[in-house]
Design an enzyme around this catalytic site. Structure first.
Site, PDB file in Angstrom:
ATOM      1  CG  HIS A   1      11.942  25.978 -29.350  1.00 12.76           C
ATOM      2  ND1 HIS A   1      11.035  25.471 -28.460  1.00 12.76           N
ATOM      3  CD2 HIS A   1      12.731  26.828 -28.640  1.00 12.76           C
ATOM      4  CE1 HIS A   1      11.258  25.987 -27.266  1.00 12.76           C
ATOM      5  NE2 HIS A   1      12.275  26.818 -27.341  1.00 12.76           N
TER       6      HIS A   1
ATOM      7  CE  LYS B   1     -32.297  39.736 -35.212  1.00 14.65           C
ATOM      8  NZ  LYS B   1     -33.211  40.190 -36.224  1.00 14.65           N
TER       9      LYS B   1
ATOM     10  CB  CYS C   1      13.866  24.444 -25.276  1.00 17.12           C
ATOM     11  SG  CYS C   1      14.749  26.011 -25.110  1.00 17.12           S
TER      12      CYS C   1
ATOM     13  CD  GLU D   1       8.923  23.597 -30.653  1.00 19.45           C
ATOM     14  OE1 GLU D   1       9.946  22.921 -30.865  1.00 19.45           O
ATOM     15  OE2 GLU D   1       8.802  24.354 -29.670  1.00 19.45           O
TER      16      GLU D   1
HETATM   17  N1  GLN Z   1      14.038  28.331 -19.287  1.00 20.87           N
HETATM   18  C1  GLN Z   1      15.039  27.809 -20.131  1.00 20.87           C
HETATM   19  C2  GLN Z   1      15.972  28.882 -20.635  1.00 20.87           C
HETATM   20  O1  GLN Z   1      15.675  30.045 -20.593  1.00 20.87           O
HETATM   21  C3  GLN Z   1      14.448  27.053 -21.303  1.00 20.87           C
HETATM   22  C4  GLN Z   1      13.677  27.922 -22.243  1.00 20.87           C
HETATM   23  C5  GLN Z   1      12.780  27.158 -23.168  1.00 20.87           C
HETATM   24  O2  GLN Z   1      12.495  25.987 -22.945  1.00 20.87           O
HETATM   25  N2  GLN Z   1      12.287  27.794 -24.199  1.00 20.87           N
HETATM   26  O3  GLN Z   1      17.044  28.590 -21.091  1.00 20.87           O
END
Ligand code: GLN
Length: 538
Positions: A508, A190, A382, A510
């Site tokens: 990053h 439904k 980061c 990832e």
């Molecule tokens: N806060 C930190 C910066 O602005 C790391 C940022 C993050 O880990 N993406 O540099």
């Protein structure tokens, strides 16, 4: 122009529309079609960059530095589609551009309205990608659930597009839910009928229904849905739950979804199976030889979507090593009180992901110290790199109160600080260091061993940087600066010499990992964690 597939969702959110689109993209790619995927998000933020991860989940960053919806991450992980800033269209972006044009006088004399001006702008953005990319099929995912006020302009735009393009040029796929009612022991059709009803009220008739189910649907259910939703039986697809997201393309293939789409879009391509995907990804996910436990120490661990790409990349690292990765999520704030730190003894590897703001930072610093002193493989990303540098400065170099100026503006030892160019930034939206930048690796480093090359590029999203004034003090005490952006003289990777595997990067990685092609750093991190596990067993 390419052909189009418009994907809407009904009944509830979180039906896995993004994964469905990514899987359709994968199926079409395997059949030799070049595809592109777009996500339309019906919120007023121009991009999700300023949203809290608890609200929105991870912010996914593209090579060209756009802060986008995490579904774009699925698109990139499943397919080779070229994803960039144009691949995410938000209501905010559309209104911003219409209002900017209005102020310039572009609509002079006219009353600017949702229809046609907003809908035209949506159509222009959708068509632009398919025209520029020279693709065969453009998949357009409409965020939200049918019936939401917010998504109406997007739905009207795709209604018009489908009308303009005609049948074999555009296809509507509706992802819906057949909830299983335990008390009745039955799966109900439904809500799907109602949802399709809502779609038809606004002039959209679905061509294919992807029915999310816990159990396979019965023939009767299929017949009923087909009849009441006005689609043919073969277009009611049983999208039954699978154990892992990477099995979705295989389950769609079994249902003949690729053939159906090709037929409806009048495209002819040779049939191809998903052997490679099955062997390289799914088989290893289902029955891996080994197992490894990774502790992820962060602030947003309560929400699975907040570190989506990190968790996926860890799984990819596991696939590459034929290992199941058990991810233990630890709230960094809880580590601030000494005792709970002992749980980290059970870690084969520790990862600290990115983050903003000072909550939980001291707990993260303790976690890095624990990893460093106990020879546990450590991967910092980061903020995880910045934390590693601060910890080393405080505990090894004895630099009192060492910190990032993000957390302590007046710190005597600003190990991490703002670049000159960031100091004058007033607006928070899209002003970080964003997107792809080059990095040069030192030969013989852990990183070089992983990448097997000297020059790499990786995506960034941060405001603060390692403060080069501290480079010599830290390196005298053994910290290695193994990755740098030479043109801007910025530290990109730090490592430790006398440690089994300690790598922390400002970027990053990832975002660039794929299930069938794990990111080299994730691959080697898991490998190091497996080595630790094996050595402890001896
Ligand atoms: N806060 C930190 C910066 O602005 C790391 C940022 C993050 O880990 N993406 O540099």
């Amino acid at each position: 122009m390419s052909k189009f597939i418009f994907v809407t969702g009904g009944v509830v959110s979180s039906l896995g529309k993004g994964i469905a689109c990514a899987s359709i993209g994968k199926l079409l790619e395997v059949r030799g079609l070049k595809t592109s995927i777009i996500k339309c998000d019906p919120y007023l933020n121009v991009d999700p960059g300023t949203m809290n991860p608890f609200q929105h989940g991870e912010v996914y960053v593209t090579d060209d530095g756009a802060e986008t919806d995490l579904d774009l991450g699925h698109y990139e992980r499943f397919t080779n589609a070229h994803i960039n800033k144009d691949s995410n269209i938000t209501t905010g972006k559309i209104y911003y551009s219409v209002i900017t044009k209005e102020r310039k006088g572009a609509y002079l004399g006219k009353t600017v309205q949702i229809i046609p001006h907003i809908t035209d702008e949506i159509k222009r953005n959708i068509k632009k990608i398919s025209r520029e990319r020279d693709v065969d099929v453009t998949i357009v995912e409409i965020g939200g659930t049918v019936g939401d006020i917010e998504s109406l302009p997007f739905l009207e735009a795709i209604r018009q597009l489908r009308w303009e393009l005609g049948e074999s040029y555009a296809l509507n796929i509706h992802v819906t839910l057949l909830p299983f009612i335990r008390a009745a022991g039955e799966q109900k059709t439904k809500p799907t009928q109602h949802s399709v009803g809502r779609l038809r009220e606004i002039g959209i008739a679905p061509d294919i229904l992807l029915c999310r189910t816990e159990k396979h649907m019965t023939k009767d259910q299929r017949d009923k849905i087909a009849l009441f939703c006005n689609v043919d039986r073969e277009s009611v697809i049983d999208a039954v739950d699978v154990k892992h997201i990477y099995e979705v393309p295989i389950s769609f293939k079994k249902e003949g979804l690729d053939d159906l789409i090709l037929k409806k879009l009048n495209l002819k391509r040779e049939d191809k199976d998903l052997k490679e995907w099955r062997n390289l990804v799914v088989k290893r996910l289902r029955s891996p030889e080994k197992e490894v436990k990774i502790f992820v120490v962060g602030k947003y661990v309560a929400l699975p979507d907040a570190y989506k790409s990190i968790y996926e990349a860890l799984v990819h690292g596991g696939i590459a090593n034929d290992a199941r990765v058990i991810i233990q999520k630890v709230d960094s704030e809880t580590l601030e009180k000494g005792k709970s730190l002992n749980q980290l003894t059970n870690a084969d590897g520790i990862l600290i992901p990115g983050g903003f703001g000072d909550r939980g930072v001291e707990g993260k610093i303790k976690a890095v110290q624990f990893a460093r002193e106990n020879n546990i493989p450590y991967f910092g990303i980061c903020l995880g790199m910045q934390i590693a540098a601060i910890e080393y400065a405080r505990n090894v170099c004895k630099l009192k109160g060492a910190n990032s100026t993000e957390f302590d503006k007046g710190t005597k030892n600003p190990i991490i600080s703002l670049l000159e160019e960031q100091k004058s930034v007033k607006n928070l939206g899209a002003t970080m260091r964003l997107g792809s930048y080059p990095c040069k690796l030192t030969k013989s480093s852990f990183s070089f061993k992983a990448y097997k090359k000297e020059n790499i590029t990786e995506r960034h999203r941060h405001r603060y940087e390692f403060n080069n004034k501290y480079k010599s003090v830290l390196s005298k005490k053994g910290m290695l600066f193994t990755g740098v952006n030479s043109s801007q003289n910025l530290v990109e990777i730090i490592e430790l010499k006398d440690h089994p595997w300690f790598v922390a990067c400002q970027f990053h990685p990832e975002f660039k990992s794929k299930p069938d092609k794990a990111h080299p750093l994730f691959k080697n991190f898991i490998e190091a964690a497996l080595e630790r596990r094996a050595s402890l067993k001896k």
